[in-house]
Design an enzyme around this catalytic site. Structure first.
Site, PDB file in Angstrom:
ATOM      1  N   ASN A   8       0.861  -1.103  -0.038  1.00  0.00           N
ATOM      2  CA  ASN A   8       0.021   0.075  -0.034  1.00  0.00           C
ATOM      3  C   ASN A   8       0.760   1.166   0.132  1.00  0.00           C
ATOM      4  O   ASN A   8       1.462   1.460   1.001  1.00  0.00           O
ATOM      5  CB  ASN A   8      -0.854  -0.132   1.073  1.00  0.00           C
ATOM      6  CG  ASN A   8      -1.765   1.221   1.383  1.00  0.00           C
ATOM      7  OD1 ASN A   8      -1.557   2.104   0.582  1.00  0.00           O
ATOM      8  ND2 ASN A   8      -2.591   1.099   2.430  1.00  0.00           N
ATOM      9  N   ARG A  86      -2.453  -2.111  -3.397  1.00  0.00           N
ATOM     10  CA  ARG A  86      -3.609  -1.191  -3.167  1.00  0.00           C
ATOM     11  C   ARG A  86      -3.543  -0.067  -4.300  1.00  0.00           C
ATOM     12  O   ARG A  86      -2.516   0.612  -4.391  1.00  0.00           O
ATOM     13  CB  ARG A  86      -3.759  -0.590  -1.693  1.00  0.00           C
ATOM     14  CG  ARG A  86      -4.773   0.373  -1.662  1.00  0.00           C
ATOM     15  CD  ARG A  86      -4.599   1.149  -0.467  1.00  0.00           C
ATOM     16  NE  ARG A  86      -5.737   2.089  -0.052  1.00  0.00           N
ATOM     17  CZ  ARG A  86      -5.977   2.544   1.088  1.00  0.00           C
ATOM     18  NH1 ARG A  86      -5.186   2.462   2.108  1.00  0.00           N
ATOM     19  NH2 ARG A  86      -7.148   3.354   1.381  1.00  0.00           N
ATOM     20  N   HIS A 174     -11.625   4.905  -0.341  1.00  0.00           N
ATOM     21  CA  HIS A 174     -11.630   3.961   0.943  1.00  0.00           C
ATOM     22  C   HIS A 174     -12.551   2.770   0.633  1.00  0.00           C
ATOM     23  O   HIS A 174     -12.859   1.910   1.445  1.00  0.00           O
ATOM     24  CB  HIS A 174     -12.441   4.658   2.093  1.00  0.00           C
ATOM     25  CG  HIS A 174     -11.644   5.663   2.633  1.00  0.00           C
ATOM     26  ND1 HIS A 174     -11.955   7.044   2.929  1.00  0.00           N
ATOM     27  CD2 HIS A 174     -10.207   5.849   3.155  1.00  0.00           C
ATOM     28  CE1 HIS A 174     -11.039   7.960   3.465  1.00  0.00           C
ATOM     29  NE2 HIS A 174     -10.029   7.051   3.391  1.00  0.00           N
ATOM     30  N   ARG A 234      -6.908  17.611   5.242  1.00  0.00           N
ATOM     31  CA  ARG A 234      -7.718  18.040   4.118  1.00  0.00           C
ATOM     32  C   ARG A 234      -8.793  18.729   4.538  1.00  0.00           C
ATOM     33  O   ARG A 234      -9.442  18.165   5.659  1.00  0.00           O
ATOM     34  CB  ARG A 234      -8.008  16.448   3.310  1.00  0.00           C
ATOM     35  CG  ARG A 234      -6.840  16.052   2.790  1.00  0.00           C
ATOM     36  CD  ARG A 234      -7.105  14.590   1.944  1.00  0.00           C
ATOM     37  NE  ARG A 234      -6.322  13.475   2.358  1.00  0.00           N
ATOM     38  CZ  ARG A 234      -6.719  12.280   2.293  1.00  0.00           C
ATOM     39  NH1 ARG A 234      -7.744  11.828   1.522  1.00  0.00           N
ATOM     40  NH2 ARG A 234      -5.692  11.337   2.547  1.00  0.00           N
ATOM     41  N   ILE A 322      -9.761   6.893  14.144  1.00  0.00           N
ATOM     42  CA  ILE A 322     -10.518   7.600  15.145  1.00  0.00           C
ATOM     43  C   ILE A 322     -12.119   6.904  15.364  1.00  0.00           C
ATOM     44  O   ILE A 322     -12.550   6.909  16.665  1.00  0.00           O
ATOM     45  CB  ILE A 322     -11.020   9.095  14.536  1.00  0.00           C
ATOM     46  CG1 ILE A 322      -9.593   9.769  14.345  1.00  0.00           C
ATOM     47  CG2 ILE A 322     -12.043   9.885  15.319  1.00  0.00           C
ATOM     48  CD1 ILE A 322      -9.768  11.188  13.456  1.00  0.00           C
ATOM     49  N   GLU A 370      -7.843  -3.184   5.411  1.00  0.00           N
ATOM     50  CA  GLU A 370      -7.636  -3.231   4.017  1.00  0.00           C
ATOM     51  C   GLU A 370      -6.760  -4.366   3.486  1.00  0.00           C
ATOM     52  O   GLU A 370      -6.962  -4.812   2.196  1.00  0.00           O
ATOM     53  CB  GLU A 370      -7.314  -1.721   3.489  1.00  0.00           C
ATOM     54  CG  GLU A 370      -8.281  -0.842   4.040  1.00  0.00           C
ATOM     55  CD  GLU A 370      -7.856   0.503   4.292  1.00  0.00           C
ATOM     56  OE1 GLU A 370      -7.003   0.654   5.149  1.00  0.00           O
ATOM     57  OE2 GLU A 370      -8.317   1.584   3.731  1.00  0.00           O
TER      58      GLU A 370
HETATM   59  P1  ADP Z   1      -4.681   6.401   8.213  1.00  0.00           P
HETATM   60  O1  ADP Z   1      -5.941   6.818   7.778  1.00  0.00           O
HETATM   61  O2  ADP Z   1      -3.283   6.823   8.227  1.00  0.00           O
HETATM   62  O3  ADP Z   1      -4.584   4.824   8.305  1.00  0.00           O
HETATM   63  P2  ADP Z   1      -5.695   5.794  11.186  1.00  0.00           P
HETATM   64  O4  ADP Z   1      -6.750   5.108  10.842  1.00  0.00           O
HETATM   65  O5  ADP Z   1      -4.298   5.253  12.106  1.00  0.00           O
HETATM   66  O6  ADP Z   1      -5.015   6.511  10.050  1.00  0.00           O
HETATM   67  O7  ADP Z   1      -6.133   7.099  12.016  1.00  0.00           O
HETATM   68  C1  ADP Z   1      -5.293   7.951  12.641  1.00  0.00           C
HETATM   69  C2  ADP Z   1      -6.134   8.963  13.407  1.00  0.00           C
HETATM   70  O8  ADP Z   1      -6.868   7.914  14.476  1.00  0.00           O
HETATM   71  C3  ADP Z   1      -5.625   9.923  14.102  1.00  0.00           C
HETATM   72  O9  ADP Z   1      -6.003  11.345  14.189  1.00  0.00           O
HETATM   73  C4  ADP Z   1      -5.269   9.569  15.653  1.00  0.00           C
HETATM   74  O10 ADP Z   1      -5.203  10.759  16.624  1.00  0.00           O
HETATM   75  C5  ADP Z   1      -6.436   8.794  15.550  1.00  0.00           C
HETATM   76  N1  ADP Z   1      -6.535   7.980  17.087  1.00  0.00           N
HETATM   77  C6  ADP Z   1      -6.113   6.864  17.301  1.00  0.00           C
HETATM   78  N2  ADP Z   1      -6.282   6.355  18.479  1.00  0.00           N
HETATM   79  C7  ADP Z   1      -7.156   7.253  19.085  1.00  0.00           C
HETATM   80  C8  ADP Z   1      -7.747   7.072  20.289  1.00  0.00           C
HETATM   81  N3  ADP Z   1      -7.467   6.472  21.329  1.00  0.00           N
HETATM   82  N4  ADP Z   1      -8.388   8.536  20.588  1.00  0.00           N
HETATM   83  C9  ADP Z   1      -8.535   9.385  19.615  1.00  0.00           C
HETATM   84  N5  ADP Z   1      -8.119   9.207  18.391  1.00  0.00           N
HETATM   85  C10 ADP Z   1      -7.383   8.131  18.217  1.00  0.00           C
END
Ligand code: ADP
Length: 382
Positions: A8, A86, A174, A234, A322, A370
């Site tokens: 990816n 990907r 996505h 973004r 998140i 994914e």
């Molecule tokens: P990507 O899209 O790069 O794969 P992720 O799916 O890992 O990213 O998401 C990253 C986001 O998730 C960041 O904003 C991070 O702060 C948030 N995040 C991860 N763990 C927590 C948590 N326990 N509480 C709040 N936000 C979180």
């Protein structure tokens, strides 16, 4: 038994996973090379252990070489006979995974103008993998494919028709995540197969998808990965008049606007502090609170919109970093949605259980995967 590698490739990272090839692929190891450029480092997670190693200067080809070197001991002599990629953009033609023949690669190269920030990196990884594994089948898995059969009204913009004909369409992204989550939900809760789902993928990138009968019927992301929800950096939905203003009145060039919208906006731009939700949740600055207010507001608004697209909602799924982890964001989004039948069980939300709803609409916090969707697609070809 042989092995499958998934790749990816982003602009600054190359994520990977290695599976034992089996009816259901079995994960052996995963990781990434991050900070591609002068200060790259490799992270490998295997057997519950995480190893981080500085690489120095690395592009996609060097990163892949380092990945191969680091997973070779894990492979324990197994041959990689399939590599899954990907690919962010499959354009109008690709509705499903595809073997990367020279003709397919040519078609995907022609789509670079539609995704100039992502597609070239994806194709660079394909080229590197073909050199590293000349005998392996290379399979493309598209972020757009899950949405490709969505209704025309979700596919178009109200521009003169010639733009639609030349590919200015709402593609949606996505898709691999939505594919995984739709399948995983149906496996865990068979009574929800065919249900009306609203899925919120909330990671650094973020979008919401409306799913009916296992297929996308609407997405907040459109032509690019900029539209819809605000994201880490973004902007999400924006009045096109703002772009005209930036060009006409502020004299911004296309590359400057691109940097502004992709890299300097969203949670980062609004808070002036960080793109990272954990940092914002921990901050006492009013700007951090306002950025989260806007984020939550837009998610709630788009859940309402996707419910209208579906004509109702049976289940709401939160996913991405998140969505899976932020008790606050989930709680605050649900707070304004009781009119739809969405309420949370506070205790289950607080401990991030899989099922967190307390109302007639089922609500879930589900991890996405994914890489597994890619590995399964490769498995079908080896
Ligand atoms: P990507 O899209 O790069 O794969 P992720 O799916 O890992 O990213 O998401 C990253 C986001 O998730 C960041 O904003 C991070 O702060 C948030 N995040 C991860 N763990 C927590 C948590 N326990 N509480 C709040 N936000 C979180």
């Amino acid at each position: 038994m042989s092995a499958i590698l998934t790749l990816n490739a982003g602009s600054s990272s190359l994520k990977f996973a290695v599976y034992i090839s089996d009816h259901e692929p079995q994960l052996l190891a995963r990781g990434q090379v991050e900070n591609l450029g002068p200060t790259a480092r490799l992270i490998l997670e295997n057997d519950g252990e995480k190893v981080v190693r500085a690489l120095g200067v690395a592009d996609h080809a060097i990163a892949l070489r380092e990945i191969i070197a680091s997973v070779t001991p894990v492979l324990a002599g197994r041959k990689v006979d399939g590599v899954g990629h990907r690919i962010v953009h499959g354009g109008v033609d690709f509705h499903a995974p595809e073997i990367l023949t020279p003709q397919v690669i040519e078609k995907l190269s022609a789509l670079v103008p539609l995704a100039p920030l992502h597609q070239p990196h994806n194709l660079a990884a394909v080229a590197a993998a073909q050199v590293a594994f000349p005998d392996a089948v290379q399979v493309a898995c598209f972020d757009t494919a899950f949405h490709r059969d969505h209704p025309w009204v979700n596919d178009t913009f109200a521009l003169p028709r010639r733009f639609y004909e030349e590919g200015v369409r709402r593609y949606g992204f996505h898709g691999l995540s939505y594919d995984f989550l739709t399948g995983d939900l149906a496996r865990r809760f068979p009574e929800l197969s065919g249900a009306r789902l609203v899925i919120a993928h909330l990671g650094n990138g973020a979008s919401i998808c409306a799913v009916k009968d296992g297929r996308s019927v609407g997405s907040t992301m459109g032509f690019s990965a900029l539209d819809g929800l605000p994201m880490g950096t973004r902007c999400g939905q924006i009045d096109p008049g703002v772009l005209l203003y930036l060009m006409d009145q502020k004299g911004l060039s296309a590359p400057e606007i691109s940097t502004l919208l992709y890299k300097e906006s969203g949670l980062k731009g609004l808070s002036g502090i960080s793109s990272d939700m954990r940092t914002l949740e921990a901050s006492e600055a009013p700007e951090a609170a306002q950025a989260i207010d806007y984020y939550v507001f837009r998610i709630r608004r788009e859940i309402g919109a996707m419910t209208a697209v579906l004509g109702g909602i049976d289940a709401l799924i939160f996913s991405g970093g998140i969505g899976e982890n932020s008790v606050t964001v989930r709680g605050r989004v649900a707070d304004g949605l009781d009119y739809l039948g969405i309420t949370l069980d506070e205790g289950r939300n607080a401990t991030s259980e899989i099922e967190i709803g307390a109302g007639p609409v089922r609500v879930f916090a589900l991890p996405t995967d994914e890489e597994r969707v890619i590995a399964r697609a490769v498995q079908k070809q080896v």
